[in-house]
Design a protein around this motif. Structure first.
Motif, PDB file in Angstrom:
ATOM      1  N   GLU A 182       0.825  -1.209   0.000  1.00  0.00           N
ATOM      2  CA  GLU A 182       0.000   0.000   0.000  1.00  0.00           C
ATOM      3  C   GLU A 182       0.863   1.264   0.000  1.00  0.00           C
ATOM      4  OE1 GLU A 182      -2.525   2.300   3.409  1.00  0.00           O
ATOM      5  OE2 GLU A 182      -2.787   0.119   3.293  1.00  0.00           O
ATOM      6  N   LEU A 183       1.990   1.205   0.691  1.00  0.00           N
ATOM      7  CA  LEU A 183       2.887   2.360   0.775  1.00  0.00           C
ATOM      8  C   LEU A 183       3.762   2.522  -0.473  1.00  0.00           C
ATOM      9  CD1 LEU A 183       4.019   1.901   4.486  1.00  0.00           C
ATOM     10  CD2 LEU A 183       2.494   3.684   3.603  1.00  0.00           C
ATOM     11  N   GLY A 184       3.684   1.565  -1.382  1.00  0.00           N
ATOM     12  CA  GLY A 184       4.464   1.632  -2.611  1.00  0.00           C
ATOM     13  C   GLY A 184       5.900   1.177  -2.472  1.00  0.00           C
ATOM     14  N   LEU A 185       6.265   0.621  -1.317  1.00  0.00           N
ATOM     15  CA  LEU A 185       7.659   0.240  -1.084  1.00  0.00           C
ATOM     16  C   LEU A 185       8.024  -1.045  -1.814  1.00  0.00           C
ATOM     17  CD1 LEU A 185       8.005   1.123   2.712  1.00  0.00           C
ATOM     18  CD2 LEU A 185       8.641   2.496   0.697  1.00  0.00           C
ATOM     19  N   LEU A 186       7.087  -1.982  -1.937  1.00  0.00           N
ATOM     20  CA  LEU A 186       7.379  -3.223  -2.654  1.00  0.00           C
ATOM     21  C   LEU A 186       7.526  -2.953  -4.154  1.00  0.00           C
ATOM     22  CD1 LEU A 186       4.965  -5.693  -0.824  1.00  0.00           C
ATOM     23  CD2 LEU A 186       7.452  -5.589  -0.628  1.00  0.00           C
ATOM     24  N   GLU A 187       6.651  -2.139  -4.694  1.00  0.00           N
ATOM     25  CA  GLU A 187       6.743  -1.821  -6.122  1.00  0.00           C
ATOM     26  C   GLU A 187       8.042  -1.087  -6.438  1.00  0.00           C
ATOM     27  OE1 GLU A 187       3.977   0.969  -8.651  1.00  0.00           O
ATOM     28  OE2 GLU A 187       2.973  -0.958  -8.288  1.00  0.00           O
ATOM     29  N   ARG A 188       8.527  -0.321  -5.475  1.00  0.00           N
ATOM     30  CA  ARG A 188       9.769   0.422  -5.685  1.00  0.00           C
ATOM     31  C   ARG A 188      10.950  -0.531  -5.873  1.00  0.00           C
ATOM     32  NH1 ARG A 188      10.997   6.268  -3.551  1.00  0.00           N
ATOM     33  NH2 ARG A 188      13.148   6.507  -4.241  1.00  0.00           N
ATOM     34  N   LEU A 189      10.850  -1.750  -5.329  1.00  0.00           N
ATOM     35  CA  LEU A 189      11.913  -2.742  -5.499  1.00  0.00           C
ATOM     36  C   LEU A 189      12.201  -3.033  -6.965  1.00  0.00           C
ATOM     37  CD1 LEU A 189      10.907  -5.385  -2.791  1.00  0.00           C
ATOM     38  CD2 LEU A 189      12.949  -3.935  -2.738  1.00  0.00           C
ATOM     39  N   PHE A 190      11.190  -2.900  -7.821  1.00  0.00           N
ATOM     40  CA  PHE A 190      11.346  -3.265  -9.225  1.00  0.00           C
ATOM     41  C   PHE A 190      12.039  -2.175 -10.040  1.00  0.00           C
ATOM     42  CE2 PHE A 190       6.897  -5.151  -8.368  1.00  0.00           C
ATOM     43  CZ  PHE A 190       7.452  -6.151  -7.589  1.00  0.00           C
ATOM     44  N   THR A 191      12.087  -0.968  -9.499  1.00  0.00           N
ATOM     45  CA  THR A 191      12.595   0.151 -10.290  1.00  0.00           C
ATOM     46  C   THR A 191      13.780   0.874  -9.665  1.00  0.00           C
ATOM     47  OG1 THR A 191      10.967   1.629  -9.249  1.00  0.00           O
ATOM     48  CG2 THR A 191      10.323   0.568 -11.317  1.00  0.00           C
ATOM     49  N   CYS A 192      13.994   0.693  -8.379  1.00  0.00           N
ATOM     50  CA  CYS A 192      15.048   1.473  -7.727  1.00  0.00           C
ATOM     51  C   CYS A 192      16.430   0.895  -8.043  1.00  0.00           C
ATOM     52  CB  CYS A 192      14.834   1.510  -6.218  1.00  0.00           C
ATOM     53  SG  CYS A 192      15.155  -0.041  -5.351  1.00  0.00           S
ATOM     54  N   GLY A 193      17.428   1.751  -7.966  1.00  0.00           N
ATOM     55  CA  GLY A 193      18.797   1.304  -8.122  1.00  0.00           C
ATOM     56  C   GLY A 193      19.344   0.734  -6.832  1.00  0.00           C
ATOM     57  N   ALA A 194      20.592   0.318  -6.869  1.00  0.00           N
ATOM     58  CA  ALA A 194      21.207  -0.309  -5.699  1.00  0.00           C
ATOM     59  C   ALA A 194      21.316   0.661  -4.526  1.00  0.00           C
ATOM     60  CB  ALA A 194      22.584  -0.859  -6.063  1.00  0.00           C
ATOM     61  N   LEU A 195      21.645   1.921  -4.804  1.00  0.00           N
ATOM     62  CA  LEU A 195      21.785   2.882  -3.707  1.00  0.00           C
ATOM     63  C   LEU A 195      20.446   3.129  -3.031  1.00  0.00           C
ATOM     64  CD1 LEU A 195      23.534   4.754  -2.054  1.00  0.00           C
ATOM     65  CD2 LEU A 195      23.115   6.563  -3.736  1.00  0.00           C
ATOM     66  N   ASP A 196      19.386   3.312  -3.811  1.00  0.00           N
ATOM     67  CA  ASP A 196      18.055   3.499  -3.210  1.00  0.00           C
ATOM     68  C   ASP A 196      17.651   2.272  -2.395  1.00  0.00           C
ATOM     69  OD1 ASP A 196      17.641   6.040  -4.049  1.00  0.00           O
ATOM     70  OD2 ASP A 196      16.154   5.574  -5.583  1.00  0.00           O
ATOM     71  N   LEU A 197      17.970   1.087  -2.904  1.00  0.00           N
ATOM     72  CA  LEU A 197      17.654  -0.136  -2.171  1.00  0.00           C
ATOM     73  C   LEU A 197      18.389  -0.154  -0.832  1.00  0.00           C
ATOM     74  CD1 LEU A 197      16.380  -2.959  -1.952  1.00  0.00           C
ATOM     75  CD2 LEU A 197      18.328  -3.840  -3.258  1.00  0.00           C
ATOM     76  N   CYS A 198      19.646   0.256  -0.841  1.00  0.00           N
ATOM     77  CA  CYS A 198      20.418   0.283   0.407  1.00  0.00           C
ATOM     78  C   CYS A 198      19.843   1.298   1.395  1.00  0.00           C
ATOM     79  CB  CYS A 198      21.879   0.589   0.114  1.00  0.00           C
ATOM     80  SG  CYS A 198      22.770  -0.781  -0.652  1.00  0.00           S
ATOM     81  N   LEU A 199      19.487   2.472   0.903  1.00  0.00           N
ATOM     82  CA  LEU A 199      18.904   3.488   1.778  1.00  0.00           C
ATOM     83  C   LEU A 199      17.573   3.012   2.344  1.00  0.00           C
ATOM     84  CD1 LEU A 199      19.608   6.750  -0.277  1.00  0.00           C
ATOM     85  CD2 LEU A 199      20.929   5.796   1.626  1.00  0.00           C
ATOM     86  N   LEU A 200      16.799   2.338   1.520  1.00  0.00           N
ATOM     87  CA  LEU A 200      15.512   1.804   1.953  1.00  0.00           C
ATOM     88  C   LEU A 200      15.698   0.769   3.058  1.00  0.00           C
ATOM     89  CD1 LEU A 200      12.446   1.495   1.581  1.00  0.00           C
ATOM     90  CD2 LEU A 200      12.904   0.016  -0.384  1.00  0.00           C
ATOM     91  N   ARG A 201      16.617  -0.170   2.847  1.00  0.00           N
ATOM     92  CA  ARG A 201      16.815  -1.233   3.825  1.00  0.00           C
ATOM     93  C   ARG A 201      17.431  -0.709   5.120  1.00  0.00           C
ATOM     94  NH1 ARG A 201      18.880  -6.938   1.541  1.00  0.00           N
ATOM     95  NH2 ARG A 201      18.216  -7.432   3.650  1.00  0.00           N
ATOM     96  N   GLU A 202      18.408   0.175   5.004  1.00  0.00           N
ATOM     97  CA  GLU A 202      19.031   0.730   6.208  1.00  0.00           C
ATOM     98  C   GLU A 202      18.011   1.496   7.045  1.00  0.00           C
ATOM     99  OE1 GLU A 202      22.339   4.105   7.500  1.00  0.00           O
ATOM    100  OE2 GLU A 202      22.397   3.298   5.457  1.00  0.00           O
ATOM    101  N   SER A 203      17.197   2.300   6.398  1.00  0.00           N
ATOM    102  CA  SER A 203      16.232   3.133   7.121  1.00  0.00           C
ATOM    103  C   SER A 203      15.151   2.291   7.785  1.00  0.00           C
ATOM    104  CB  SER A 203      15.599   4.142   6.160  1.00  0.00           C
ATOM    105  OG  SER A 203      16.589   4.960   5.576  1.00  0.00           O
ATOM    106  N   LEU A 204      14.605   1.318   7.065  1.00  0.00           N
ATOM    107  CA  LEU A 204      13.584   0.451   7.658  1.00  0.00           C
ATOM    108  C   LEU A 204      14.160  -0.360   8.817  1.00  0.00           C
ATOM    109  CD1 LEU A 204      11.566  -0.950   4.601  1.00  0.00           C
ATOM    110  CD2 LEU A 204      10.929   0.891   6.166  1.00  0.00           C
ATOM    111  N   ALA A 205      15.405  -0.795   8.671  1.00  0.00           N
ATOM    112  CA  ALA A 205      16.022  -1.611   9.720  1.00  0.00           C
ATOM    113  C   ALA A 205      16.131  -0.853  11.031  1.00  0.00           C
ATOM    114  CB  ALA A 205      17.399  -2.088   9.283  1.00  0.00           C
ATOM    115  N   GLN A 206      16.303   0.459  10.957  1.00  0.00           N
ATOM    116  CA  GLN A 206      16.419   1.246  12.182  1.00  0.00           C
ATOM    117  C   GLN A 206      15.089   1.345  12.920  1.00  0.00           C
ATOM    118  OE1 GLN A 206      18.829   4.903  12.081  1.00  0.00           O
ATOM    119  NE2 GLN A 206      19.548   4.278  10.066  1.00  0.00           N
ATOM    120  N   GLY A 207      13.978   1.219  12.182  1.00  0.00           N
ATOM    121  CA  GLY A 207      12.676   1.341  12.813  1.00  0.00           C
ATOM    122  C   GLY A 207      11.957   0.041  13.042  1.00  0.00           C
ATOM    123  N   CYS A 208      12.198  -0.960  12.163  1.00  0.00           N
ATOM    124  CA  CYS A 208      11.483  -2.236  12.273  1.00  0.00           C
ATOM    125  C   CYS A 208      12.201  -3.287  11.441  1.00  0.00           C
ATOM    126  CB  CYS A 208      10.035  -2.077  11.801  1.00  0.00           C
ATOM    127  SG  CYS A 208       9.063  -3.610  11.873  1.00  0.00           S
TER     128      CYS A 208
END
Length: 383
Positions: A47-73
């Motif tokens: 619903e938040l669009g984060l899964l769909e972003r997996l198909f289009t984001c580059g490696a750096l965006d993927l890293c920022l996404l994973r690092e940020s989510l890991a800090q919260g959950c």
């Protein structure tokens, strides 16, 4: 973009993700059942669009996404990452029909994906696959029958489809491996859960003459090992990003605790033995983050040294996270080992990344191999 800094937009996005993870995703994760797929959490990630972003984001965006989510959950981060790992071979090498069938479902959080590479006798040595794809006897118009086992597969046995790597050719090692997209309902495919320390499901898959056709092939027949390695080259730095996120959370907790906890007439932070440990953790996290960002940028720009950089990032970041969490627990004392304490949770979570997607020893082997390959290809110095 320089690998040592983020622009204001990226910084703001990371802060938004951290807040979102803590406010909306963590409550959903806490309601989930350990060892089971949390489909409600996946639906919200969709619903938040984060899964769909997996198909289009580059490696750096993927890293920022994973690092940020890991800090919260961490559970939300892992749920998202496993969807990416299981689906990326489809993004990389799938047909239009395969993508049309599965990508919208994964993006919406309705379908669960799994990356089925490891086997009972082929974990660290991924080229030693023994799952066989035997021709079904119908010639060029036919397909194969998969027979064998997969083990240590995240999201198994609950996934809706698996990216499965099987041996179709007679070549040794990486030769003759084909990638298949196998829906969970195929005849002859069964699975069982394995009780693990991890909060997400991990299981084994048994293939008893499971039928697959050429429409199920991802990429080219006998060239599936490259699909697996290209997927891992993207996701290894992002495992490092996940580790950096956990390490940062541990450091933040250690700083807060040692600044307010009094002992021997003052705060713990006033003891040099304590403050130097905190400084060491912060320095290692800074170095790990730079390695992760550098590896991601190398992937995004098509640099030739991606395998080595990816291996370095995963190796150093996961080892650093283990050190950071262990140090934070030590500085907190017994309270950090109490069930339900955030550090107790991290202490359990932080161990697995040093093993999956290539153990630390495998990463060192990759780094050394790339170093010697570069040396062999460089001009010889005159003696």
């Amino acid at each position: 973009m320089p690998v040592f800094s983020l622009d204001p937009e990226q910084t703001a996005w990371c802060a938004e993700l951290r807040a979102l993870a803590a406010r909306r995703l963590r409550p959903l994760a806490e309601q989930g059942e350990p060892g089971r797929v949390n489909r409600e959490l996946l639906a919200v990630l969709g619903e938040l669009g984060l899964l769909e972003r997996l198909f289009t984001c580059g490696a750096l965006d993927l890293c920022l996404l994973r690092e940020s989510l890991a800090q919260g959950c961490t559970e939300a981060e892992t749920a998202l990452a496993l969807q990416g790992l299981g689906t990326y071979p489809l993004v990389l090498a799938g047909t239009e029909a395969q993508r049309a069938r599965w990508l919208p479902e994964v993006g919406a959080g309705r379908a669960v994906a799994a990356f089925a590479l490891s086997e009972p006798g082929a974990g660290s040595d991924a080229a030693a696959l023994s799952l066989r794809a035997v021709p079904d006897g119908r010639g060029d118009a036919g397909g194969w029958l998969l027979t064998g086992e997969k083990r240590w597969i995240s999201n198994a046995p609950e996934a809706d489809f698996y990216t499965v790597f099987a041996r179709t050719g007679g070549g040794a090692g990486a030769r003759g491996v084909t990638a298949f997209l196998v829906p969970s309902g195929r005849p002859g495919l069964t699975g069982s859960a394995i009780e693990m320390l991890a909060p997400h499901p991990v299981g084994a898959l048994a293939f008893d003459a499971v039928p697959v056709t050429r429409a199920d092939v991802l990429g080219e027949v006998d060239h599936g090992f490259r699909v697996a390695m290209d997927t891992l080259n993207l996701f290894r730095p992002s495992v490092g990003a996940f580790a950096v996120g956990m390490a940062q959370t541990a450091l933040d907790a250690a700083v807060r605790h040692t600044a307010t906890r009094t002992a021997f007439g003052g705060p713990l932070s006033g003891l040099q033995a304590v403050s130097h440990q905190v400084a060491e953790v912060a320095t290692r996290i800074g170095a790990a983050r730079l390695l992760v960002y550098a590896a991601a940028c190398a992937y995004d720009t098509g640099a030739p040294d991606v395998p080595a950089r990816s291996a370095m990032a995963k190796l150093y970041a996961t080892e650093t996270a283990q050190f950071a969490v262990d140090t934070a627990v030590q500085l907190h004392g017994a309270r950090a080992l109490q069930r339900g304490h955030p550090l107790e949770h991290l202490y359990r979570e932080v161990r697995a990344p040093r093993i999956y997607e290539g153990a630390s020893e495998v990463q060192r082997t990759i780094i050394a191999k790339e170093l010697y390959r570069s040396a062999d290809n460089s001009p010889q110095e005159e003696r």
